[in-house]
Design a protein around this motif. Structure first.
Motif, PDB file in Angstrom:
ATOM      1  N   ILE A 198      -8.571   0.856   2.776  1.00  0.00           N
ATOM      2  CA  ILE A 198      -7.393   1.458   2.144  1.00  0.00           C
ATOM      3  C   ILE A 198      -7.277   0.731   0.810  1.00  0.00           C
ATOM      4  O   ILE A 198      -6.961  -0.463   0.775  1.00  0.00           O
ATOM      5  CB  ILE A 198      -6.111   1.224   2.986  1.00  0.00           C
ATOM      6  CG1 ILE A 198      -6.258   1.884   4.362  1.00  0.00           C
ATOM      7  CG2 ILE A 198      -4.879   1.764   2.248  1.00  0.00           C
ATOM      8  CD1 ILE A 198      -5.009   1.739   5.249  1.00  0.00           C
ATOM      9  N   GLU A 199      -7.603   1.411  -0.279  1.00  0.00           N
ATOM     10  CA  GLU A 199      -7.543   0.767  -1.589  1.00  0.00           C
ATOM     11  C   GLU A 199      -6.099   0.427  -1.934  1.00  0.00           C
ATOM     12  O   GLU A 199      -5.175   1.140  -1.535  1.00  0.00           O
ATOM     13  CB  GLU A 199      -8.104   1.695  -2.685  1.00  0.00           C
ATOM     14  CG  GLU A 199      -9.613   1.827  -2.663  1.00  0.00           C
ATOM     15  CD  GLU A 199     -10.089   2.813  -1.611  1.00  0.00           C
ATOM     16  OE1 GLU A 199      -9.262   3.654  -1.187  1.00  0.00           O
ATOM     17  OE2 GLU A 199     -11.261   2.727  -1.199  1.00  0.00           O
ATOM     18  N   ILE A 200      -5.924  -0.635  -2.714  1.00  0.00           N
ATOM     19  CA  ILE A 200      -4.566  -0.990  -3.151  1.00  0.00           C
ATOM     20  C   ILE A 200      -4.057   0.092  -4.102  1.00  0.00           C
ATOM     21  O   ILE A 200      -2.911   0.508  -4.028  1.00  0.00           O
ATOM     22  CB  ILE A 200      -4.547  -2.360  -3.876  1.00  0.00           C
ATOM     23  CG1 ILE A 200      -5.178  -3.449  -3.021  1.00  0.00           C
ATOM     24  CG2 ILE A 200      -3.117  -2.742  -4.276  1.00  0.00           C
ATOM     25  CD1 ILE A 200      -5.317  -4.799  -3.740  1.00  0.00           C
ATOM     26  N   PHE A 201      -4.957   0.540  -4.997  1.00  0.00           N
ATOM     27  CA  PHE A 201      -4.530   1.485  -6.023  1.00  0.00           C
ATOM     28  C   PHE A 201      -5.347   2.775  -5.962  1.00  0.00           C
ATOM     29  O   PHE A 201      -5.896   3.209  -6.969  1.00  0.00           O
ATOM     30  CB  PHE A 201      -4.643   0.837  -7.412  1.00  0.00           C
ATOM     31  CG  PHE A 201      -3.728  -0.353  -7.569  1.00  0.00           C
ATOM     32  CD1 PHE A 201      -2.349  -0.195  -7.576  1.00  0.00           C
ATOM     33  CD2 PHE A 201      -4.248  -1.631  -7.696  1.00  0.00           C
ATOM     34  CE1 PHE A 201      -1.498  -1.297  -7.709  1.00  0.00           C
ATOM     35  CE2 PHE A 201      -3.412  -2.736  -7.842  1.00  0.00           C
ATOM     36  CZ  PHE A 201      -2.030  -2.563  -7.838  1.00  0.00           C
ATOM     37  N   GLY A 202      -5.443   3.370  -4.792  1.00  0.00           N
ATOM     38  CA  GLY A 202      -6.153   4.645  -4.653  1.00  0.00           C
ATOM     39  C   GLY A 202      -5.324   5.788  -5.233  1.00  0.00           C
ATOM     40  O   GLY A 202      -4.121   5.664  -5.442  1.00  0.00           O
TER      41      GLY A 202
END
Ligand code: ADP
Ligand code: TRP
Length: 321
Positions: A198-202
């Motif tokens: 889960i990317e921090i800044f997706g």
């Protein structure tokens, strides 16, 4: 207390990086004397595209600053801007037993997966030790996967001191139990190399799709779920939502009546809100890249000051000077 940690720019940063390493590092800033860097030399063992390395390096810089690294209190730099680290790598590498490196999980795991190892991958724990020892580091906030590397760093420092006299500070790992290993979307350890992050800044749409796509079992919403605490969405909610909200989701899931779709919707909302302020700061920073570059250059100059002194000590102790 000097705190130091690094993150390799080998992909977009994820919430495992955030909770395991970045948040403890950012919290340590209140005590001051923090050294944080982008480990771009380390990325060379896995990334071989120059443009990709530049993109990830800038991405990590933006992520750290957006998440609250304060370049006024902390020293923040790009590893390759302080090339002294490669010299210390040689000095300590010459005292590092082959057997120690052969036992490294990082090397064993990659070779077991069929990746043919290069010298860089094998020597990686020595470069990591140099990263730490070059700055008289006392404390290193990392996730549990780095514990062995910290033990190797300590062994190497002790060996150097025994061989050449007290020269290097022996550091300690700081591993917080509650966030030591954040699971990925598949339940394995979350990692850039496993495609389960889960990317921090997706991007909003892509992240919604990812979170709604988390695979759960086929029990109906009405069925009670006695194992609710093991549910992946609940585990993420514990990190991303206020404690009482996460506890409420868990109670409702346990009792039956809460469907997985609604649970994942709730998770997405909390994830999105958790990083909202940081996301806005990141957009501002991305519109002012000259500022980011000057932060890194200034950080490199400050880091280099400290590095030069420690390296001079090691050169002196070992008879190079
Ligand atoms: P990745 O495995 O995604 O490539 P890195 O090796 O660059 O991540 O790790 C950077 C930092 O983030 C290290 O301190 C590492 O321990 C921490 N970290 C990475 N993944 C996790 C995770 N799933 N849980 C906790 N900490 C993690
Ligand atoms: N090896 C670490 C990782 O993959 C990143 C890293 C490089 C690091 N040098 C470091 C972490 C020094 C802490 C201290 O996660």
């Amino acid at each position: 207390m000097r705190t130091l940690t690094g993150i390799t720019p080998s992909g977009a940063l994820h919430i495992g990086n955030y909770f395991g390493a970045m948040r403890p590092a950012i919290e340590a800033q209140t005590g001051g004397d923090c050294f944080y860097f982008i480990a771009n030399y380390h990325s060379m063992t896995s990334v071989t595209d120059a443009a990709e390395r530049r993109t990830h390096t800038l991405g990590v810089a933006l992520d750290w600053l957006a998440c609250g690294l304060d370049p006024k209190t902390s020293v923040f730099w790009r590893q390759s801007d302080v090339p002294e680290v490669t010299e210390l790598t040689w000095l300590i590498g010459s005292l590092t037993p082959m057997g120690l490196l052969e036992r490294a999980h990082s090397y064993k795991d990659k070779t077991a997966k069929g990746i043919s190892p290069n010298f860089g991958l094998f020597a990686y724990p020595v470069l990591m030790a140099a990263d730490i020892l070059l700055f008289d580091t006392q404390r290193v906030p990392v996730g549990r996967d780095q514990r062995q590397h910290l033990e190797m760093t300590r062994d190497i420092a002790i060996k150097f001191n025994e061989t050449y006299g007290e020269t290097l500070v022996v550091p300690e790992a700081q591993i917080r139990d509650d966030v030591a290993t954040i699971p990925g979307l598949d339940g394995q350890k979350m990692s850039k190399s496993y495609g389960n992050t889960i990317e921090i800044f997706g991007d909003e749409k892509a992240m919604r799709k990812k979170i709604m796509g988390i695979v759960m079992d086929s029990r109906t919403p009405a069925e009670p779920k006695p194992d609710a605490d093991k549910n992946l969405a609940i585990q993420f909610l514990r990190l991303l939502a206020p404690a009482e909200v996460a506890a409420d989701y868990e109670t409702r899931l346990r009792a039956g009546g809460l469907g997985y779709g609604d649970l994942k919707k709730g998770l997405f909302e909390h994830y999105w809100n958790y990083f909202a302020a940081a996301r806005a700061r990141r957009a501002e920073l991305a519109a002012n890249l000259d500022h980011v570059e000057s932060v890194l250059r200034d950080g490199a100059a400050r880091a280099r000051n400290v590095a030069a002194k420690v390296l001079a000590r090691a050169r002196q102790a070992s008879g190079l000077e």
